[in-house]
Design an enzyme around this catalytic site. Structure first.
Site, PDB file in Angstrom:
ATOM      1  N   LYS A  52       0.840  -1.206   0.000  1.00  7.26           N
ATOM      2  CA  LYS A  52       0.000   0.000   0.000  1.00  7.26           C
ATOM      3  C   LYS A  52       0.875   1.257   0.000  1.00  7.26           C
ATOM      4  O   LYS A  52       0.602   2.219  -0.708  1.00  7.26           O
ATOM      5  CB  LYS A  52      -0.949  -0.016   1.214  1.00  7.26           C
ATOM      6  CG  LYS A  52      -2.074  -1.034   1.024  1.00  7.26           C
ATOM      7  CD  LYS A  52      -2.864  -1.336   2.278  1.00  7.26           C
ATOM      8  CE  LYS A  52      -3.829  -2.497   1.999  1.00  7.26           C
ATOM      9  NZ  LYS A  52      -4.533  -2.985   3.184  1.00  7.26           N
ATOM     10  N   GLN A  96      -4.910  -1.666   9.382  1.00  3.26           N
ATOM     11  CA  GLN A  96      -4.781  -3.009   8.804  1.00  3.26           C
ATOM     12  C   GLN A  96      -5.374  -4.045   9.762  1.00  3.26           C
ATOM     13  O   GLN A  96      -4.997  -4.123  10.925  1.00  3.26           O
ATOM     14  CB  GLN A  96      -3.288  -3.308   8.531  1.00  3.26           C
ATOM     15  CG  GLN A  96      -3.041  -4.609   7.811  1.00  3.26           C
ATOM     16  CD  GLN A  96      -3.570  -4.617   6.386  1.00  3.26           C
ATOM     17  OE1 GLN A  96      -3.448  -3.650   5.648  1.00  3.26           O
ATOM     18  NE2 GLN A  96      -4.194  -5.717   5.999  1.00  3.26           N
ATOM     19  N   ASP A 119     -11.650   2.612   3.883  1.00  2.00           N
ATOM     20  CA  ASP A 119     -11.987   1.179   3.776  1.00  2.00           C
ATOM     21  C   ASP A 119     -13.499   0.973   3.790  1.00  2.00           C
ATOM     22  O   ASP A 119     -13.985  -0.110   3.451  1.00  2.00           O
ATOM     23  CB  ASP A 119     -11.372   0.405   4.958  1.00  2.00           C
ATOM     24  CG  ASP A 119     -10.171  -0.424   4.536  1.00  2.00           C
ATOM     25  OD1 ASP A 119     -10.017  -0.664   3.325  1.00  2.00           O
ATOM     26  OD2 ASP A 119      -9.396  -0.828   5.429  1.00  2.00           O
TER      27      ASP A 119
END
Ligand code: NDP
Length: 283
Positions: A52, A96, A119
């Site tokens: 990422k 994460q 997200d």
């Protein structure tokens, strides 16, 4: 013979388009920024986070990396989220998952500013997705929708079977497909006769986490098969939830795994970050 959907290429094209878009935003004095928070030493998470970070750099997006030790307290993590919420350089925050035991995932997701939740896991964003008006579609199902769009596959009126009902893949996938006017069936570990249900799919999305579980004889001739599964085998190699060798001859389109849905997730994360920066600056 199925057409192989080349997720690597489609993701590379999407990232190049974003790079150009970011160039334009920078020219207007806006630098999109993504904060990535990783807790603990999970090797797979570390790999994803590094990917990422590199993808951000390549697209001209500022990335802010926060690696916290596995024994960090929930309160400390929440303090960091609070600081990132208030940091004007940060347009997207990604924590994460999974988080170490002892930290309540839901509590962390709820602490995030929903306007930075790229997200799409904050309850407000889940709600918006549910009413068909997502702000940030969750990246992996968003990536699947993008693959379908690029390949000219319209889910409207099709029977789509999604195998898996997780909050990060199966459920948001079903909601995005519903919004795209598909008839959606969601299967899970308590679904009896999974093979029969899978056999009814015009479009099949497998998000189970079981290596090569879906085999050719389950799949309807001419079905579109999207394999979200990414499973690591004992020899270290990766494979999907779909048994590519037996399914490919029956499918009209199929994604490989790896090289299908996987690369799209990061591309869509960058897309949501750029979208968030635009919203913040009214562009
Ligand atoms: P979860 O483990 O959270 O969910 C798996 C789902 O599959 C559950 O709903 C479970 O049912 C269902 N399931 C398990 N076994 C069976 C079975 N035998 N028959 C039918 N359904 C079953 O996984 P995720 O959704 O997080 O991930 C799914 C896969 O996608 C994994 O391989 C993961 O690695 C991959 N993935 C890939 C990404 C990417 O490409 N970027 C991103 C995220 C995930 P129940 O709810 O009843 O337990």
């Amino acid at each position: 013979m199925a057409r192989i959907i080349d997720g690597k290429r489609i993701a590379a094209d999407a990232r190049e388009a974003l790079r150009l878009e970011v160039e334009g935003l920078r020219a207007q004095g806006v630098e999109p920024g993504l904060a990535v928070v990783i807790v603990g030493e999970d090797p797979a998470s570390r790999v994803y986070v590094n990917m990422k970070r590199k993808a951000c750099e390549a697209a001209g997006i500022a990335s802010f990396h926060h690696a916290l030790p596995g024994d960090v307290t929930e309160a400390e993590l929440l303090r960091l989220i609070g600081a990132l919420n208030g940091d004007a350089r940060v347009h997207g925050i990604l924590v994460q998952l999974p988080l170490p035991r002892g930290i309540r995932e839901q509590r962390v997701l709820e602490a995030m500013d929903p306007d930075k939740d790229v997200d799409g896991f904050h309850p407000r964003n889940v709600g918006l997705l549910t009413i068909g008006a997502p702000l940030f579609p969750p990246c992996t199902p968003f990536g699947v929708m993008e693959l379908l769009r690029v390949e000219g596959i319209d889910p409207a009126g099709k029977h789509v079977v999604v195998v898996g009902r997780s909050n990060i893949v199966g459920k948001p996938m079903a909601l995005l497909l519903l919004a795209a006017h598909a008839t959606v069936t969601v299967c899970h570990s308590r679904t009896p006769d999974l093979a029969r249900v899978v056999g009814e799919a015009d479009i099949l999305v497998a998000a189970v986490g079981r290596p090569r579980m879906i085999v050719g004889e389950w799949v309807k001739q001419g079905a579109v098969v999207i394999d979200v599964g990414t499973n690591r085998l004992a020899d270290g190699s990766l494979c999907g939830d779909v048994d590519f060798a037996s399914v490919e001859p029956r499918a009209s389109y199929i994604t490989p795994s790896p090289g299908g849905v996987g690369p799209m997730t990061i591309a869509m994360l960058l897309r949501n970050t750029v979208l968030s920066a635009r919203r913040r600056h009214g562009l």
